[in-house]
Write a protein that holds these residues in place. Structure first.
Motif, PDB file in Angstrom:
ATOM      1  N   LYS A 127       0.824  -0.914  -0.017  1.00  0.00           N
ATOM      2  CA  LYS A 127       0.360  -0.052   0.173  1.00  0.00           C
ATOM      3  C   LYS A 127       0.888   1.167  -0.194  1.00  0.00           C
ATOM      4  CE  LYS A 127      -3.732   2.318   2.722  1.00  0.00           C
ATOM      5  NZ  LYS A 127      -4.592   1.763   3.619  1.00  0.00           N
ATOM      6  N   TYR A 128       1.892   0.982   0.555  1.00  0.00           N
ATOM      7  CA  TYR A 128       3.017   2.682   1.156  1.00  0.00           C
ATOM      8  C   TYR A 128       4.285   2.306  -0.604  1.00  0.00           C
ATOM      9  CZ  TYR A 128       6.547   5.361   2.304  1.00  0.00           C
ATOM     10  OH  TYR A 128       7.557   6.198   2.451  1.00  0.00           O
ATOM     11  N   LEU A 129       4.328   1.489  -0.354  1.00  0.00           N
ATOM     12  CA  LEU A 129       5.168   1.563  -2.071  1.00  0.00           C
ATOM     13  C   LEU A 129       4.760   1.677  -3.451  1.00  0.00           C
ATOM     14  CD1 LEU A 129       7.268  -1.202  -1.156  1.00  0.00           C
ATOM     15  CD2 LEU A 129       7.508   0.564  -0.990  1.00  0.00           C
ATOM     16  N   PHE A 130       3.316   1.639  -3.180  1.00  0.00           N
ATOM     17  CA  PHE A 130       2.956   1.352  -4.660  1.00  0.00           C
ATOM     18  C   PHE A 130       1.631   2.176  -4.600  1.00  0.00           C
ATOM     19  CE2 PHE A 130       4.158  -2.806  -4.520  1.00  0.00           C
ATOM     20  CZ  PHE A 130       5.973  -2.753  -5.378  1.00  0.00           C
ATOM     21  N   GLN A 131       1.789   3.061  -3.097  1.00  0.00           N
ATOM     22  CA  GLN A 131       0.766   4.221  -3.507  1.00  0.00           C
ATOM     23  C   GLN A 131       1.212   5.337  -4.144  1.00  0.00           C
ATOM     24  OE1 GLN A 131      -0.100   7.172  -0.239  1.00  0.00           O
ATOM     25  NE2 GLN A 131      -1.242   5.328   0.168  1.00  0.00           N
ATOM     26  N   ALA A 178       4.534  26.491  -4.998  1.00  0.00           N
ATOM     27  CA  ALA A 178       4.127  25.732  -5.197  1.00  0.00           C
ATOM     28  C   ALA A 178       2.670  25.986  -4.323  1.00  0.00           C
ATOM     29  CB  ALA A 178       4.288  24.742  -5.646  1.00  0.00           C
ATOM     30  N   ILE A 179       1.856  26.098  -4.677  1.00  0.00           N
ATOM     31  CA  ILE A 179       0.176  25.901  -4.040  1.00  0.00           C
ATOM     32  C   ILE A 179      -0.310  24.714  -4.168  1.00  0.00           C
ATOM     33  CG2 ILE A 179      -1.815  26.838  -3.040  1.00  0.00           C
ATOM     34  CD1 ILE A 179      -0.982  29.385  -4.599  1.00  0.00           C
ATOM     35  N   LEU A 180      -0.010  23.816  -3.280  1.00  0.00           N
ATOM     36  CA  LEU A 180      -0.750  22.081  -3.331  1.00  0.00           C
ATOM     37  C   LEU A 180      -1.591  21.492  -3.187  1.00  0.00           C
ATOM     38  CD1 LEU A 180       2.458  20.318  -3.028  1.00  0.00           C
ATOM     39  CD2 LEU A 180       2.216  20.339  -5.054  1.00  0.00           C
ATOM     40  N   ARG A 181      -2.918  21.082  -3.773  1.00  0.00           N
ATOM     41  CA  ARG A 181      -4.195  19.949  -3.042  1.00  0.00           C
ATOM     42  C   ARG A 181      -4.317  19.093  -3.172  1.00  0.00           C
ATOM     43  NH1 ARG A 181      -9.180  19.774  -3.933  1.00  0.00           N
ATOM     44  NH2 ARG A 181      -9.399  19.786  -5.420  1.00  0.00           N
ATOM     45  N   LEU A 182      -4.304  18.338  -2.264  1.00  0.00           N
ATOM     46  CA  LEU A 182      -4.710  16.923  -2.309  1.00  0.00           C
ATOM     47  C   LEU A 182      -5.345  16.526  -2.908  1.00  0.00           C
ATOM     48  CD1 LEU A 182      -2.435  13.638  -2.932  1.00  0.00           C
ATOM     49  CD2 LEU A 182      -2.875  13.766  -0.285  1.00  0.00           C
ATOM     50  N   ILE A 183      -6.188  16.164  -4.335  1.00  0.00           N
ATOM     51  CA  ILE A 183      -7.373  15.257  -4.258  1.00  0.00           C
ATOM     52  C   ILE A 183      -7.897  13.863  -3.853  1.00  0.00           C
ATOM     53  CG2 ILE A 183      -8.888  15.253  -6.570  1.00  0.00           C
ATOM     54  CD1 ILE A 183      -7.137  17.000  -7.909  1.00  0.00           C
ATOM     55  N   ASN A 184      -7.312  12.557  -3.799  1.00  0.00           N
ATOM     56  CA  ASN A 184      -7.712  11.735  -3.903  1.00  0.00           C
ATOM     57  C   ASN A 184      -5.948  10.845  -3.760  1.00  0.00           C
ATOM     58  OD1 ASN A 184      -9.308   9.030  -4.162  1.00  0.00           O
ATOM     59  ND2 ASN A 184      -9.091   9.218  -5.395  1.00  0.00           N
ATOM     60  N   ILE A 185      -6.329   9.751  -3.176  1.00  0.00           N
ATOM     61  CA  ILE A 185      -4.803   9.184  -2.162  1.00  0.00           C
ATOM     62  C   ILE A 185      -5.721   7.570  -3.005  1.00  0.00           C
ATOM     63  CG2 ILE A 185      -4.484   7.764  -0.751  1.00  0.00           C
ATOM     64  CD1 ILE A 185      -4.399  10.049   1.029  1.00  0.00           C
ATOM     65  N   ARG A 186      -4.766   7.187  -3.572  1.00  0.00           N
ATOM     66  CA  ARG A 186      -5.076   5.820  -4.402  1.00  0.00           C
ATOM     67  C   ARG A 186      -4.551   4.568  -3.381  1.00  0.00           C
ATOM     68  NH1 ARG A 186      -7.734   6.916  -9.792  1.00  0.00           N
ATOM     69  NH2 ARG A 186      -7.842   8.789 -10.107  1.00  0.00           N
ATOM     70  N   ASP A 187      -4.936   4.439  -2.882  1.00  0.00           N
ATOM     71  CA  ASP A 187      -4.267   2.434  -2.373  1.00  0.00           C
ATOM     72  C   ASP A 187      -3.424   1.952  -3.399  1.00  0.00           C
ATOM     73  OD1 ASP A 187      -4.529   2.669   0.193  1.00  0.00           O
ATOM     74  OD2 ASP A 187      -6.058   1.885   0.240  1.00  0.00           O
ATOM     75  N   LYS A 237      -4.526  29.737 -11.972  1.00  0.00           N
ATOM     76  CA  LYS A 237      -5.128  28.694 -12.847  1.00  0.00           C
ATOM     77  C   LYS A 237      -3.782  27.618 -13.050  1.00  0.00           C
ATOM     78  CE  LYS A 237      -3.936  26.935 -17.887  1.00  0.00           C
ATOM     79  NZ  LYS A 237      -2.990  28.033 -18.919  1.00  0.00           N
ATOM     80  N   SER A 238      -4.792  25.811 -12.336  1.00  0.00           N
ATOM     81  CA  SER A 238      -3.812  25.437 -11.750  1.00  0.00           C
ATOM     82  C   SER A 238      -3.559  24.315 -12.605  1.00  0.00           C
ATOM     83  CB  SER A 238      -4.397  24.046 -10.895  1.00  0.00           C
ATOM     84  OG  SER A 238      -6.076  23.901 -11.238  1.00  0.00           O
ATOM     85  N   THR A 239      -2.443  22.977 -12.408  1.00  0.00           N
ATOM     86  CA  THR A 239      -2.085  21.565 -12.850  1.00  0.00           C
ATOM     87  C   THR A 239      -2.748  20.485 -11.903  1.00  0.00           C
ATOM     88  OG1 THR A 239      -0.411  23.136 -14.270  1.00  0.00           O
ATOM     89  CG2 THR A 239       0.009  21.281 -14.561  1.00  0.00           C
ATOM     90  N   LYS A 240      -3.390  19.607 -12.597  1.00  0.00           N
ATOM     91  CA  LYS A 240      -4.040  18.567 -12.030  1.00  0.00           C
ATOM     92  C   LYS A 240      -3.047  17.639 -12.494  1.00  0.00           C
ATOM     93  CE  LYS A 240      -8.823  20.137 -11.842  1.00  0.00           C
ATOM     94  NZ  LYS A 240      -9.841  19.317 -11.733  1.00  0.00           N
ATOM     95  N   PHE A 241      -2.645  16.852 -11.527  1.00  0.00           N
ATOM     96  CA  PHE A 241      -1.754  15.686 -11.832  1.00  0.00           C
ATOM     97  C   PHE A 241      -2.489  14.426 -11.789  1.00  0.00           C
ATOM     98  CE2 PHE A 241       1.021  18.809 -11.519  1.00  0.00           C
ATOM     99  CZ  PHE A 241       2.013  19.027 -12.217  1.00  0.00           C
ATOM    100  N   GLU A 242      -2.386  13.093 -12.072  1.00  0.00           N
ATOM    101  CA  GLU A 242      -3.354  12.152 -11.407  1.00  0.00           C
ATOM    102  C   GLU A 242      -2.746  10.969 -11.348  1.00  0.00           C
ATOM    103  OE1 GLU A 242      -6.747  11.479 -14.457  1.00  0.00           O
ATOM    104  OE2 GLU A 242      -7.851  13.255 -13.171  1.00  0.00           O
ATOM    105  N   GLU A 243      -2.901  10.159 -10.774  1.00  0.00           N
ATOM    106  CA  GLU A 243      -2.009   8.938 -10.640  1.00  0.00           C
ATOM    107  C   GLU A 243      -0.565   8.945 -10.243  1.00  0.00           C
ATOM    108  OE1 GLU A 243      -3.460   5.367 -12.414  1.00  0.00           O
ATOM    109  OE2 GLU A 243      -5.315   5.649 -12.506  1.00  0.00           O
ATOM    110  N   VAL A 244      -0.049  10.274  -9.957  1.00  0.00           N
ATOM    111  CA  VAL A 244       1.634   9.953  -9.762  1.00  0.00           C
ATOM    112  C   VAL A 244       1.478   8.386  -7.889  1.00  0.00           C
ATOM    113  CG1 VAL A 244       2.933  11.436  -8.933  1.00  0.00           C
ATOM    114  CG2 VAL A 244       0.666  12.201 -10.521  1.00  0.00           C
ATOM    115  N   SER A 245       3.102   8.444  -8.817  1.00  0.00           N
ATOM    116  CA  SER A 245       3.468   7.688  -7.627  1.00  0.00           C
ATOM    117  C   SER A 245       4.717   8.359  -6.690  1.00  0.00           C
ATOM    118  CB  SER A 245       4.163   6.218  -8.401  1.00  0.00           C
ATOM    119  OG  SER A 245       5.248   6.635  -9.499  1.00  0.00           O
ATOM    120  N   ARG A 246       5.275   7.685  -6.005  1.00  0.00           N
ATOM    121  CA  ARG A 246       6.253   8.701  -5.118  1.00  0.00           C
ATOM    122  C   ARG A 246       7.810   8.794  -5.852  1.00  0.00           C
ATOM    123  NH1 ARG A 246       4.965   7.789  -0.100  1.00  0.00           N
ATOM    124  NH2 ARG A 246       3.587   6.382   0.823  1.00  0.00           N
ATOM    125  N   ASP A 247       7.837   8.105  -6.822  1.00  0.00           N
ATOM    126  CA  ASP A 247       9.323   7.832  -8.284  1.00  0.00           C
ATOM    127  C   ASP A 247       8.855   8.609  -9.271  1.00  0.00           C
ATOM    128  OD1 ASP A 247       8.002   6.357  -8.934  1.00  0.00           O
ATOM    129  OD2 ASP A 247       9.592   4.583  -8.710  1.00  0.00           O
TER     130      ASP A 247
END
Length: 610
Positions: A180-184, A545-554, A503-513
């Motif tokens: 869950k941690y590594l591939f979140q 950078a102003i960051l907002r966390l939208i979602n956490i995917r296990d 104006k914001s830029t959205k990033f989806e399904e970004v992993s730790r690396d």
């Protein structure tokens, strides 16, 4: 505890017999028939002098083979080999003692199986031969009872060790948490603010603010620890200025190297290879009909100009294409011609005409080269004389007077490479290592130069005066102040709820690396510390950078490489835990049973190796 026909016992028999057979060659003059006193013990289990001798002999031989030369016993002691061997035997006997306490034993059936399967004990018919068995053991200084007891002991302790290490299991929940941690993966949005976005003039500091910044950030404005060094140096360039080369010698060298100065006519071309001549001809016709171009064929294959550029070639080097390419015009495409790679088309891109450099045009060049070579030889011949003068007590100053060496000084600190002398790695190495106790000695540098140096003084690091680093301090203060103001502005946007207007830029399904220019490590580290719907302001260089966390995917290990990573991690954790448990168990046995070491018996064994 009765043992079965385990792989552990069989493995040990093979390993032990390998040592026995190798041990027949001996290491030096080792007397295996000496008394068999105990050199150490753990609890009631002893390490005999015979065991210690054999183990030490094998380790010395292994180490010598690894180094490619036989080491002396004194070297072995210096390398810590003797203590390592004793430590390993004590560990083994700790297991053996514990196995006895637990009642772990091996029955005769296992011993018989091992003897039958050991090739060193087999006769011509491939079966166990008692005479061969006895002969091999006698030559190794062993009896059947000693050897068989060794098998029993080793197999018992390996059963115990395997019970400890193989029994380690990693809880499934632990692996799930790691997965869950590594591939979140996380979804977030980012708004970047730069100073120009604020439409404000650059902040201006007061004198007091600059002084404060200078003092509070003193580590940025320190002089490095500096060595005041006096040195003498003689380079080939310094000496070559006084060396004159005879005209006749220059002419002879020119004649010997005439091929170097006579340049043949050459052509530079690009080559495109095809599978068949028909395919190459079709391509050429298409280019001539202007339906396509040579560069389009190159791009379609994903090639670059450097990959198809064959460089300058003579007519002979070009093979079948030589005559045609030498008759072609620039940018003309010719072919197809057979090459080592297959049918090819060529595009002429540059012409280099034949040229012969006259003696007069290269005379000065040759003179400099020969003078430098002569200077290197003269310096090499004189370097011993320079060293002798230093050894007899001459100072660097006296050396500069009596020889061609020149006296110079330098304020040296590690990292400086911008002077005539610090370009030499050997000088930098010597300057870093030199101390006030060292006497100057001649050092030969990589280009044939020689140098000797002396440390006069070490100047400790100190804060540079503000006026000396004023512009740097000003730039740093302004940069820091801009970032502070940008962060304040970013927090205002968040506090006032005006973030949606940016104006914001959205990033989806970004992993730790998933590092990139848009998602540098610092930014991702911040994102993976945030909670859902949380805002955070992060400094990224000269922007925020102003960051907002939208979602956490296990994290789920779906890809093959992710599954392999998880398996590898499980193996590493299991191995680490197994080793820790093994060390704890051995340590506990040794503490509870006690270890006794007989130094006199050990020394008696060592005498046989010296």
């Amino acid at each position: 505890m009765a043992g079965s026909k385990s792989k552990l016992g069989t493995t040990f028999a093979w390993v032990l017999m390998t040592f026995v057979i190798i041990g027949l060659g001996g290491f030096g003059a080792v007397n295996f028939s000496s008394s068999d006193n105990a050199v150490a013990s753990v609890g009631e289990t002893e390490i005999s002098s015979r065991e210690y001798t054999r183990a030490l002999s094998n380790e010395l031989r292994r180490f010598s083979a690894q180094l490619g030369q036989e080491i002396t016993f004194e070297q072995a002691q210096a390398f810590g080999i003797t203590s390592n061997v004793l430590s390993q035997l004590i560990t083994a006997k700790s297991l053996e003692d514990e196995a006895k306490r637990l009642g772990i034993s091996v029955n005769d059936e296992v011993i018989v199986t091992n003897l039958n399967e050991t090739s060193a004990f087999q006769g011509i018919d491939g079966r166990f031969d008692k005479e061969t068995y006895t002969f091999v053991l006698e030559n190794a200084g062993m009896t059947p009872s000693i050897y068989e007891d060794g098998i029993r002991s080793e197999t018992s302790r390996m059963i115990l060790q395997s019970g400890i290490t193989d029994g380690v299991k990693i809880p499934l929940n632990y692996l799930k948490i790691m997965e869950k941690y590594l591939f979140q993966k996380r979804d977030f949005e980012s708004v970047t603010l730069a100073w120009k976005d604020l439409d404000k003039p650059d902040p201006t500091p007061t004198d007091e603010e600059l002084k404060t910044h200078h003092n509070e950030n003193s580590d940025q404005y320190m002089t490095p620890e500096t060595k005041m060094i006096t040195y003498v140096i003689l380079t080939p360039e310094m000496l070559s200025e006084e060396i004159e080369i005879d005209q006749q010698v220059l002419e002879e060298v020119y004649a010997q190297r005439i091929s170097e100065f006579r340049q043949e006519e050459k052509r530079r071309a690009e080559r495109l290879v095809f599978l068949t001549t028909q395919e190459a001809e079709t391509a050429l016709q298409s280019i001539k009909d202007e339906n396509t171009s040579f560069s389009q064929f190159v791009n379609e294959r994903g090639l670059t100009g450097s990959e198809i550029d064959i460089g300058f070639r003579t007519k002979t080097e070009l093979g079948d294409a030589g005559n045609s390419l030498f008759d072609a015009n620039l940018s003309e495409i010719i072919g197809p011609f057979e090459t080592d790679l297959g049918p090819s088309l060529f595009k002429l891109i540059e012409i280099r005409e034949a040229k012969t450099l006259t003696f007069e045009s290269v005379r000065d060049q040759l003179s400099e080269e020969l003078a430098l070579a002569e200077a290197i030889t003269q310096i090499a011949n004189q370097s011993q004389q320079f060293d002798d003068l230093l050894a007899s007590g001459a100072s660097l100053e006296e050396l500069a007077i009596e020889t061609p060496l020149e006296l110079k000084e330098i304020a040296f600190f590690p990292g400086m490479e911008d002077s005539d002398v610090t370009k030499y790695e050997d000088f930098r190495t010597a300057a870093v290592a030199v101390s006030a106790k060292d006497f100057p000695e001649i050092i030969v540098l990589e280009d044939g130069s020689v140098i000797a140096l002396r440390l006069n003084e070490v100047v400790e690091p100190a804060l540079k005066p503000l006026d000396e680093v004023y512009q740097l301090v000003l730039d740093n203060w302004v940069s820091k102040k801009k970032n502070e103001l940008l962060k304040d502005e970013a927090k205002l946007y968040i506090d006032n709820g005006n973030i949606s207007s940016l104006k914001s830029t959205k990033f989806e399904e970004v992993s730790r690396d998933d590092f990139s220019d848009e998602t540098p490590p610092a930014l991702l580290a911040a994102v993976f510390e945030m909670n859902k719907d949380e805002y955070k302001v992060e400094e990224i260089g000269d922007k925020v950078a102003i960051l907002r966390l939208i979602n956490i995917r296990d994290g789920v290990s779906e890809q093959p490489e992710e599954v392999e990573i998880l398996k590898s991690l499980e193996t590493q954790i299991k191995s680490t835990l197994s080793q820790d448990l093994f060390r704890i168990m051995v340590s506990d046995v040794q503490k509870s049973r006690g270890i006794t070491v007989d130094e006199s018996s050990i020394n008696a064994v060592h005498v046989n190796f010296q």
